[in-house]
Design a protein around this motif. Structure first.
Motif, PDB file in Angstrom:
ATOM      1  N   ASP A 172       0.826  -1.212   0.000  1.00  0.00           N
ATOM      2  CA  ASP A 172       0.000   0.000   0.000  1.00  0.00           C
ATOM      3  C   ASP A 172       0.863   1.266   0.000  1.00  0.00           C
ATOM      4  O   ASP A 172       0.601   2.207  -0.736  1.00  0.00           O
ATOM      5  CB  ASP A 172      -0.907  -0.026   1.233  1.00  0.00           C
ATOM      6  CG  ASP A 172      -1.936   1.085   1.187  1.00  0.00           C
ATOM      7  OD1 ASP A 172      -2.865   0.987   0.368  1.00  0.00           O
ATOM      8  OD2 ASP A 172      -1.807   2.056   1.963  1.00  0.00           O
ATOM      9  N   ARG A 173       1.904   1.248   0.841  1.00  0.00           N
ATOM     10  CA  ARG A 173       2.792   2.426   0.916  1.00  0.00           C
ATOM     11  C   ARG A 173       3.453   2.679  -0.436  1.00  0.00           C
ATOM     12  O   ARG A 173       3.560   3.800  -0.900  1.00  0.00           O
ATOM     13  CB  ARG A 173       3.849   2.182   1.992  1.00  0.00           C
ATOM     14  CG  ARG A 173       4.629   3.419   2.407  1.00  0.00           C
ATOM     15  CD  ARG A 173       3.836   4.192   3.394  1.00  0.00           C
ATOM     16  NE  ARG A 173       4.197   5.574   3.611  1.00  0.00           N
ATOM     17  CZ  ARG A 173       5.095   6.024   4.485  1.00  0.00           C
ATOM     18  NH1 ARG A 173       5.785   5.177   5.198  1.00  0.00           N
ATOM     19  NH2 ARG A 173       5.288   7.298   4.660  1.00  0.00           N
ATOM     20  N   ARG A 176       0.715   3.889  -3.082  1.00  0.00           N
ATOM     21  CA  ARG A 176       0.250   5.278  -2.921  1.00  0.00           C
ATOM     22  C   ARG A 176       1.211   6.245  -3.605  1.00  0.00           C
ATOM     23  O   ARG A 176       0.807   7.236  -4.201  1.00  0.00           O
ATOM     24  CB  ARG A 176       0.115   5.638  -1.437  1.00  0.00           C
ATOM     25  CG  ARG A 176      -1.170   5.153  -0.856  1.00  0.00           C
ATOM     26  CD  ARG A 176      -1.282   5.412   0.630  1.00  0.00           C
ATOM     27  NE  ARG A 176      -2.377   4.631   1.141  1.00  0.00           N
ATOM     28  CZ  ARG A 176      -3.648   5.041   1.166  1.00  0.00           C
ATOM     29  NH1 ARG A 176      -3.966   6.235   0.742  1.00  0.00           N
ATOM     30  NH2 ARG A 176      -4.593   4.243   1.625  1.00  0.00           N
ATOM     31  N   GLU A 177       2.499   5.949  -3.484  1.00  0.00           N
ATOM     32  CA  GLU A 177       3.498   6.805  -4.133  1.00  0.00           C
ATOM     33  C   GLU A 177       3.404   6.642  -5.658  1.00  0.00           C
ATOM     34  O   GLU A 177       3.422   7.615  -6.397  1.00  0.00           O
ATOM     35  CB  GLU A 177       4.893   6.416  -3.635  1.00  0.00           C
ATOM     36  CG  GLU A 177       5.986   7.332  -4.133  1.00  0.00           C
ATOM     37  CD  GLU A 177       7.380   6.929  -3.645  1.00  0.00           C
ATOM     38  OE1 GLU A 177       8.153   7.839  -3.335  1.00  0.00           O
ATOM     39  OE2 GLU A 177       7.694   5.712  -3.584  1.00  0.00           O
ATOM     40  N   ARG A 193      -3.980   2.380  -8.197  1.00  0.00           N
ATOM     41  CA  ARG A 193      -5.090   3.158  -7.634  1.00  0.00           C
ATOM     42  C   ARG A 193      -6.212   2.228  -7.178  1.00  0.00           C
ATOM     43  O   ARG A 193      -6.761   2.368  -6.091  1.00  0.00           O
ATOM     44  CB  ARG A 193      -5.596   4.164  -8.680  1.00  0.00           C
ATOM     45  CG  ARG A 193      -6.492   5.231  -8.086  1.00  0.00           C
ATOM     46  CD  ARG A 193      -6.788   6.349  -9.073  1.00  0.00           C
ATOM     47  NE  ARG A 193      -5.583   7.018  -9.530  1.00  0.00           N
ATOM     48  CZ  ARG A 193      -5.221   7.127 -10.806  1.00  0.00           C
ATOM     49  NH1 ARG A 193      -5.973   6.622 -11.752  1.00  0.00           N
ATOM     50  NH2 ARG A 193      -4.110   7.749 -11.138  1.00  0.00           N
ATOM     51  N   VAL A 196      -5.132   0.354  -3.985  1.00  0.00           N
ATOM     52  CA  VAL A 196      -5.112   1.216  -2.795  1.00  0.00           C
ATOM     53  C   VAL A 196      -6.541   1.434  -2.269  1.00  0.00           C
ATOM     54  O   VAL A 196      -6.811   1.319  -1.070  1.00  0.00           O
ATOM     55  CB  VAL A 196      -4.423   2.566  -3.118  1.00  0.00           C
ATOM     56  CG1 VAL A 196      -4.737   3.623  -2.067  1.00  0.00           C
ATOM     57  CG2 VAL A 196      -2.916   2.370  -3.239  1.00  0.00           C
TER      58      VAL A 196
END
Ligand SMILES: [Fe+2]
Ligand SMILES: [Fe+2]
Length: 303
Positions: A172-173, A176-177, A193, A196
Motif C-alpha cells: 500500500d505504501r 500510494r506513491e 489506484r 489502494v
C-alpha cells in the motif's frame, strides 16, 4: 474475559463488518471492465520509480543504460505484484477457514467473503498486468513458497492478521506513491489506484483483529504471536524482489541481489514502505523478544 466484554467485542466486530460491507458495495472495481488492457504501453515511461529500484545508486546501476533501467523496473514490479498474489492467496485460505468456522448469517462472515472476492479480483489484476507487460510472474523463491504452505495451517489470531497486514501495508505504501507519479505507465498507475482504494478496508479490518486478539492473548500467546510476526515479516520483505529479475538486464542474480541487500538506498526504500505498519505493530506489542534478530535483517525497522 467476562461474558459482557465478549458480547461487546462481538457487537463491535459486527459494527465494523457492517460499515466495511457498505464500503465494499460502494467502491469496488472489476479489472476486466475498469482497465483498458489494450491501451498502448509507451516505451519511454517507467514501470517502477527509478529511486525505488533495488540497485538504484549502486555501481551496477551506473553501468545500466536508461532503457535497461526501465526494463529492470518492469521486472521488479512484476516480482512485487506476483509476490502480492502469493500473499493474497495465503490470506484467502486463512479467511476461508474463518468462514467455515463462523455463523454465515453474520455481517462478520459476509465481510470475510467480500474480502476474499476483492482478493480474487486483485490476484487476477496483478496476473493480467504481468501478462500484458510480457514479464514472468516471478513470485517468491521456490523454497519460500514451500515453507509458506504451513502458514494457513499454523496461522491463527493476531499474528496471522499481522503477517498479512505487513504484506498489505508495505504494498500500500509503495502503491500510494506510484499511483500519483506522472513518470509511470498509466496502466501501472491505474492498477495501483484500484488496489489502494480496495485495500483500505482490508487494513481497517485486520488492524481491529490484531488489536482485539492481542488484548485477550496470554503471556505465552503474546510471545508466539511476536515471533511468528517477525518470521513472516522477514520473508515478506526479502521476497519482494526475486533475484531472477536481474537476468533480464544481463546481471548475475546472486551478485546483484547481494548488492541490493547492501544498498543503503534499497534499505531505506524497504524501511519507508514498512514505516506505517511498523508503528502499528510496535503499538500492538508485536515487535520485540527473540524475533528482533529477524526484524533487523528484514530492513523494516525504523532507522
Ligand atoms: Fe489485494
Ligand atoms: Fe487485501
Amino acid at each position: 474475559m467476562s461474558r459482557a466484554t465478549q458480547v461487546a467485542k462481538l457487537a463491535d466486530r459486527e459494527k465494523t463488518a457492517g460499515r466495511l460491507l457498505k464500503s465494499s458495495a460502494d467502491k469496488f472495481y472489476d479489472p476486466d471492465i475498469d482497465i483498458d488492457w489494450d491501451a498502448e504501453i509507451p516505451a519511454d515511461l517507467h514501470f517502477h520509480p527509478e529511486h525505488r529500484i533495488s540497485l538504484h545508486g549502486t555501481e551496477l546501476w551506473e553501468r545500466l543504460t536508461p532503457q535497461q533501467r526501465i526494463e529492470l523496473g518492469k521486472h521488479e514490479i512484476a516480482s512485487i505484484a506476483s509476490t502480492g498474489i502469493f500473499f493474497e492467496v495465503l490470506l484467502m485460505q486463512m479467511l476461508l477457514k474463518q468462514v467455515y468456522k463462523h455463523d454465515p448469517t453474520t455481517d462478520h462472515v459476509h465481510y470475510l467473503l467480500a474480502e476474499i472476492a476483492d482478493e480474487c479480483r486483485h490476484s487476477t489484476m496483478f496476473g493480467k498486468a504481468c501478462k500484458r507487460f510480457g514479464v514472468p510472474a516471478y513470485g517468491p523463491r521456490r523454497w519460500v513458497k514451500q515453507l509458506a504452505k504451513v502458514l494457513p495451517v499454523i496461522g491463527r489470531g493476531p499474528s496471522a492478521y499481522a503477517a498479512i497486514l505487513v504484506a498489505e501495508e508495505v504494498l500500500d505504501r509503495m502503491q500510494r506513491e506510484n499511483m500519483s507519479d506522472p513518470a509511470l505507465q498509466p496502466l501501472i498507475r491505474m492498477v495501483n489506484r484500484i488496489h489502494v482504494l480496495e485495500e483500505a478496508r482490508h487494513v481497517t479490518f485486520a488492524r481491529q483483529e490484531v488489536v482485539q486478539g492481542m488484548a485477550k492473548a496470554g503471556w505465552l500467546a503474546r510471545h508466539y504471536h511476536r515471533l511468528l510476526t517477525a518470521f513472516v515479516s522477514y520473508f515478506v520483505a526479502l521476497s519482494l524482489i526475486n533475484p531472477e529479475v536481474y537476468r533480464a538486464v544481463g546481471l548475475d542474480p546472486r551478485q546483484a541481489w547481494k548488492a541490493a541487500k547492501n544498498n543503503p538506498h534499497f534499505q531505506e526504500t524497504i524501511r519507508y514502505w514498512g514505516e506505517r505498519i511498523m508503528k502499528f505493530l510496535d503499538e500492538a506489542d508485536l515487535v520485540g523478544g527473540p524475533g528482533m534478530a529477524l526484524w533487523r535483517r528484514s530492513m523494516l525497522l525504523p532507522a
